[in-house]
Write an enzyme that holds these catalytic residues in place. Structure first.
Site, PDB file in Angstrom:
ATOM      1  N   GLY A  14       0.836  -1.207   0.000  1.00 54.39           N
ATOM      2  CA  GLY A  14       0.000   0.000   0.000  1.00 54.39           C
ATOM      3  C   GLY A  14       0.864   1.248   0.000  1.00 54.39           C
ATOM      4  O   GLY A  14       1.824   1.340   0.763  1.00 54.39           O
ATOM      5  N   ARG A  75       0.728  -4.830  -5.524  1.00 55.72           N
ATOM      6  CA  ARG A  75       0.782  -6.074  -4.755  1.00 55.72           C
ATOM      7  C   ARG A  75       1.148  -7.130  -5.808  1.00 55.72           C
ATOM      8  O   ARG A  75       0.585  -7.142  -6.895  1.00 55.72           O
ATOM      9  CB  ARG A  75      -0.570  -6.400  -4.147  1.00 55.72           C
ATOM     10  CG  ARG A  75      -1.214  -5.179  -3.462  1.00 55.72           C
ATOM     11  CD  ARG A  75      -1.421  -5.353  -2.007  1.00 55.72           C
ATOM     12  NE  ARG A  75      -2.202  -4.247  -1.461  1.00 55.72           N
ATOM     13  CZ  ARG A  75      -1.932  -3.632  -0.327  1.00 55.72           C
ATOM     14  NH1 ARG A  75      -0.894  -3.983   0.397  1.00 55.72           N
ATOM     15  NH2 ARG A  75      -2.698  -2.669   0.118  1.00 55.72           N
ATOM     16  N   ASP A 106       4.884  -4.583   6.188  1.00 59.81           N
ATOM     17  CA  ASP A 106       5.295  -5.901   6.664  1.00 59.81           C
ATOM     18  C   ASP A 106       5.462  -6.900   5.504  1.00 59.81           C
ATOM     19  O   ASP A 106       6.460  -7.613   5.432  1.00 59.81           O
ATOM     20  CB  ASP A 106       4.219  -6.398   7.655  1.00 59.81           C
ATOM     21  CG  ASP A 106       4.591  -7.699   8.304  1.00 59.81           C
ATOM     22  OD1 ASP A 106       5.626  -7.740   8.982  1.00 59.81           O
ATOM     23  OD2 ASP A 106       3.854  -8.696   8.126  1.00 59.81           O
ATOM     24  N   THR A 128       4.107   2.288   5.715  1.00 60.93           N
ATOM     25  CA  THR A 128       2.710   1.842   5.720  1.00 60.93           C
ATOM     26  C   THR A 128       1.919   2.739   6.647  1.00 60.93           C
ATOM     27  O   THR A 128       2.405   3.103   7.727  1.00 60.93           O
ATOM     28  CB  THR A 128       2.563   0.381   6.189  1.00 60.93           C
ATOM     29  OG1 THR A 128       1.172   0.129   6.463  1.00 60.93           O
ATOM     30  CG2 THR A 128       3.358   0.050   7.440  1.00 60.93           C
ATOM     31  N   ASP A 130      -0.474   1.852   8.340  1.00 60.94           N
ATOM     32  CA  ASP A 130      -1.046   1.040   9.428  1.00 60.94           C
ATOM     33  C   ASP A 130      -0.206   0.988  10.709  1.00 60.94           C
ATOM     34  O   ASP A 130      -0.713   0.584  11.747  1.00 60.94           O
ATOM     35  CB  ASP A 130      -1.241  -0.407   8.955  1.00 60.94           C
ATOM     36  CG  ASP A 130      -2.437  -0.545   8.036  1.00 60.94           C
ATOM     37  OD1 ASP A 130      -3.141   0.452   7.833  1.00 60.94           O
ATOM     38  OD2 ASP A 130      -2.661  -1.661   7.529  1.00 60.94           O
ATOM     39  N   ASP A 132       1.843  -1.196  11.488  1.00 59.51           N
ATOM     40  CA  ASP A 132       1.735  -2.575  11.975  1.00 59.51           C
ATOM     41  C   ASP A 132       3.048  -3.350  11.839  1.00 59.51           C
ATOM     42  O   ASP A 132       3.065  -4.508  11.434  1.00 59.51           O
ATOM     43  CB  ASP A 132       0.595  -3.319  11.251  1.00 59.51           C
ATOM     44  CG  ASP A 132       0.775  -3.362   9.749  1.00 59.51           C
ATOM     45  OD1 ASP A 132       1.598  -2.591   9.225  1.00 59.51           O
ATOM     46  OD2 ASP A 132       0.098  -4.174   9.103  1.00 59.51           O
ATOM     47  N   ARG A 174      -6.419  -3.168   8.586  1.00 56.71           N
ATOM     48  CA  ARG A 174      -7.021  -4.505   8.475  1.00 56.71           C
ATOM     49  C   ARG A 174      -6.640  -5.378   9.667  1.00 56.71           C
ATOM     50  O   ARG A 174      -7.465  -6.058  10.238  1.00 56.71           O
ATOM     51  CB  ARG A 174      -6.553  -5.158   7.165  1.00 56.71           C
ATOM     52  CG  ARG A 174      -7.430  -6.302   6.729  1.00 56.71           C
ATOM     53  CD  ARG A 174      -6.997  -6.821   5.382  1.00 56.71           C
ATOM     54  NE  ARG A 174      -7.307  -5.899   4.296  1.00 56.71           N
ATOM     55  CZ  ARG A 174      -6.709  -5.910   3.116  1.00 56.71           C
ATOM     56  NH1 ARG A 174      -5.756  -6.776   2.857  1.00 56.71           N
ATOM     57  NH2 ARG A 174      -7.049  -5.055   2.171  1.00 56.71           N
TER      58      ARG A 174
HETATM   59  P1  ADP Z   1       2.605  -4.159   2.707  1.00 56.79           P
HETATM   60  O1  ADP Z   1       4.015  -4.181   2.294  1.00 56.79           O
HETATM   61  O2  ADP Z   1       2.013  -2.779   2.674  1.00 56.79           O
HETATM   62  O3  ADP Z   1       2.352  -4.900   3.992  1.00 56.79           O
HETATM   63  P2  ADP Z   1       1.535  -6.439   1.259  1.00 56.79           P
HETATM   64  O4  ADP Z   1       1.315  -7.282   2.460  1.00 56.79           O
HETATM   65  O5  ADP Z   1       0.487  -6.460   0.197  1.00 56.79           O
HETATM   66  O6  ADP Z   1       1.737  -4.889   1.594  1.00 56.79           O
HETATM   67  O7  ADP Z   1       2.925  -6.892   0.620  1.00 56.79           O
HETATM   68  C1  ADP Z   1       3.418  -6.242  -0.535  1.00 56.79           C
HETATM   69  C2  ADP Z   1       4.041  -7.243  -1.447  1.00 56.79           C
HETATM   70  O8  ADP Z   1       5.157  -7.856  -0.783  1.00 56.79           O
HETATM   71  C3  ADP Z   1       3.151  -8.427  -1.827  1.00 56.79           C
HETATM   72  O9  ADP Z   1       2.271  -8.107  -2.887  1.00 56.79           O
HETATM   73  C4  ADP Z   1       4.196  -9.422  -2.263  1.00 56.79           C
HETATM   74  O10 ADP Z   1       4.669  -9.128  -3.543  1.00 56.79           O
HETATM   75  C5  ADP Z   1       5.320  -9.179  -1.266  1.00 56.79           C
HETATM   76  N1  ADP Z   1       5.221 -10.116  -0.141  1.00 56.79           N
HETATM   77  C6  ADP Z   1       4.356 -10.102   0.889  1.00 56.79           C
HETATM   78  N2  ADP Z   1       4.559 -11.139   1.729  1.00 56.79           N
HETATM   79  C7  ADP Z   1       5.579 -11.850   1.191  1.00 56.79           C
HETATM   80  C8  ADP Z   1       6.265 -13.055   1.581  1.00 56.79           C
HETATM   81  N3  ADP Z   1       5.943 -13.727   2.699  1.00 56.79           N
HETATM   82  N4  ADP Z   1       7.267 -13.483   0.785  1.00 56.79           N
HETATM   83  C9  ADP Z   1       7.623 -12.806  -0.325  1.00 56.79           C
HETATM   84  N5  ADP Z   1       7.013 -11.679  -0.737  1.00 56.79           N
HETATM   85  C10 ADP Z   1       6.022 -11.198   0.008  1.00 56.79           C
HETATM   86  O1  F6P Z   2      -1.633  -0.021   3.229  1.00 56.47           O
HETATM   87  C1  F6P Z   2      -2.356  -0.459   4.294  1.00 56.47           C
HETATM   88  C2  F6P Z   2      -3.814  -0.543   3.914  1.00 56.47           C
HETATM   89  O2  F6P Z   2      -4.309   0.728   3.559  1.00 56.47           O
HETATM   90  C3  F6P Z   2      -4.659  -1.141   5.025  1.00 56.47           C
HETATM   91  O3  F6P Z   2      -5.034  -0.194   6.000  1.00 56.47           O
HETATM   92  C4  F6P Z   2      -5.829  -1.670   4.223  1.00 56.47           C
HETATM   93  O4  F6P Z   2      -6.395  -2.768   4.900  1.00 56.47           O
HETATM   94  C5  F6P Z   2      -5.201  -2.106   2.937  1.00 56.47           C
HETATM   95  O5  F6P Z   2      -3.991  -1.403   2.807  1.00 56.47           O
HETATM   96  C6  F6P Z   2      -6.071  -1.863   1.737  1.00 56.47           C
HETATM   97  O6  F6P Z   2      -5.456  -2.387   0.624  1.00 56.47           O
HETATM   98  P1  F6P Z   2      -5.936  -2.121  -0.866  1.00 56.47           P
HETATM   99  O7  F6P Z   2      -5.453  -0.771  -1.252  1.00 56.47           O
HETATM  100  O8  F6P Z   2      -5.304  -3.196  -1.661  1.00 56.47           O
HETATM  101  O9  F6P Z   2      -7.430  -2.165  -0.864  1.00 56.47           O
END
Ligand code: ADP
Ligand code: F6P
Length: 323
Positions: A14, A75, A106, A128, A130, A132, A174
């Protein structure tokens, strides 16, 4: 002697207001130290597909003042597979990079951790809204998101107060209730429903509202975190049980945009600068953090394994301040 000659930088997951300040700081600190910088577009998706641009000082002109990310983000499910990770590491090598700076949450930092297995030198910057990530007390974008939420709540309060209504405001988050708690305290909410606490049901909310009305409150404000959801249903429940007109507003993605606050620009700039300095000092596979009022960097594995645990203090204070 600096062995870092060329680095990549990407934003992933995000977007968050302040990411642009971090990109700018990375690019300009690198150039200042004679390090070439490649901007990878669309996070891991762009890395896997080889979408990049060479950055110079002017590539990051006038971006700090805007929300979102100038490098774009995505993502990328492919990155969670070993095949995708190998492809990403392959492009890193083809580009001749000595390190990759990953700005994201994360999930993105777990992506960085996966790349480490394929000899990619990763440097994480927490980005982020969040908040988190347990390893740091600050993540890029949180401050702007809370200010945006608070501003929206101020406006909702005006109309809620005039109509003597109950207002439910659903904010982002979330898996984490930080935005909700901060919006709750700064917006003067009576109750906050967050994923970390499962002990408050709809009837408890109704009871609280009725008690507050008996105490003389003429309108009510309840904050719900996205991870709890069900704001419209809660509004209907409150109205049907109490007869108090109740409206729910879901703020959604508007909290993720907007002009970054000074705090987000400042901390993101410092973290971007520190990330490049850490690389020059020979550090590998670290993540930038802000703890106890100081900037620091931690080993990526240790940082991701660190669990802070839920602290109920903010919630308890919110309840005291809402009497
Ligand atoms: P954020 O970084 O904001 O928490 P996401 O959880 O969507 O957002 O993670 C972003 C991207 O990081 C994912 O779309 C994926 O490409 C990569 N990613 C997330 N978790 C993993 C993982 N366990 N191993 C490898 N890549 C990951
Ligand atoms: O980046 C964090 C966040 O905004 C969370 O607060 C929310 O749950 C999620 O991303 C929403 O993701 P998306 O933009 O894919 O709907």
């Amino acid at each position: 002697m600096n062995s870092i000659k060329k680095i990549g930088v990407l934003t992933s997951g995000g977007d968050a207001p302040g990411m642009n300040a971090a990109i700018r700081a990375v690019v300009r600190t690198a150039i200042h130290n004679d390090i070439k910088v490649v901007g990878i577009k669309r996070g891991y998706e762009g890395l896997i597909n080889g979408e990049f641009k060479e950055m110079d000082a002017s590539s990051v002109s006038s971006i700090m003042y805007r929300g979102g990310t100038a490098l774009l983000t995505a993502r990328c499910p492919e990155m969670t597979t070993e095949e995708g990770q190998k492809k990403a590491a392959g492009i890193y090598k083809v580009l001749g990079l000595d390190a990759l700076i990953v700005i994201g949450g994360d999930g993105s930092l777990h992506g960085a951790q996966a790349l480490k297995k394929f000899d990619v030198n990763v440097m994480g910057i927490p980005g982020t809204i969040d908040l988190d990530l347990d390893c740091t007390e600050y993540t890029i974008g949180f401050d702007t998101a809370v200010n945006t939420g608070m501003d929206a709540i101020n406006k909702i309060r005006d109309t809620s107060c005039s109509h003597e209504r109950c207002s439910i405001v659903e904010v982002m988050g979330r898996n984490a209730g930080f935005i909700a708690l901060w919006c709750g305290i700064t917006g003067g909410a009576e109750e906050v429903l967050i994923p970390e606490k499962s002990d408050i049901d709809n009837d408890a909310v109704v009871k609280q509202i009725l008690e507050n009305r008996c105490q003389g409150k003429t309108h009510n404000l309840i904050i719900v975190a996205e991870g709890i959801g069900g704001s419209q249903e809660l509004a209907k429940h409150i109205e049907s049980v109490t007869g108090i007109q109740t409206r729910a507003t879901i703020l959604g993605h508007l909290q993720r945009g907007g002009i970054p606050t000074a705090l987000d620009r400042m901390r993101a700039s410092m973290m971007g600068y520190n990330a490049v300095k850490a690389l020059i000092e020979g550090k590998k596979n670290r993540v930038m953090v802000y703890r106890d009022g100081h900037y620091d960097d931690l080993d990526l594995d240790e940082a991701l394994a660190y669990k802070r645990g839920y602290d109920n203090t903010s919630y308890e204070i919110l309840k005291i301040l809402a009497i």
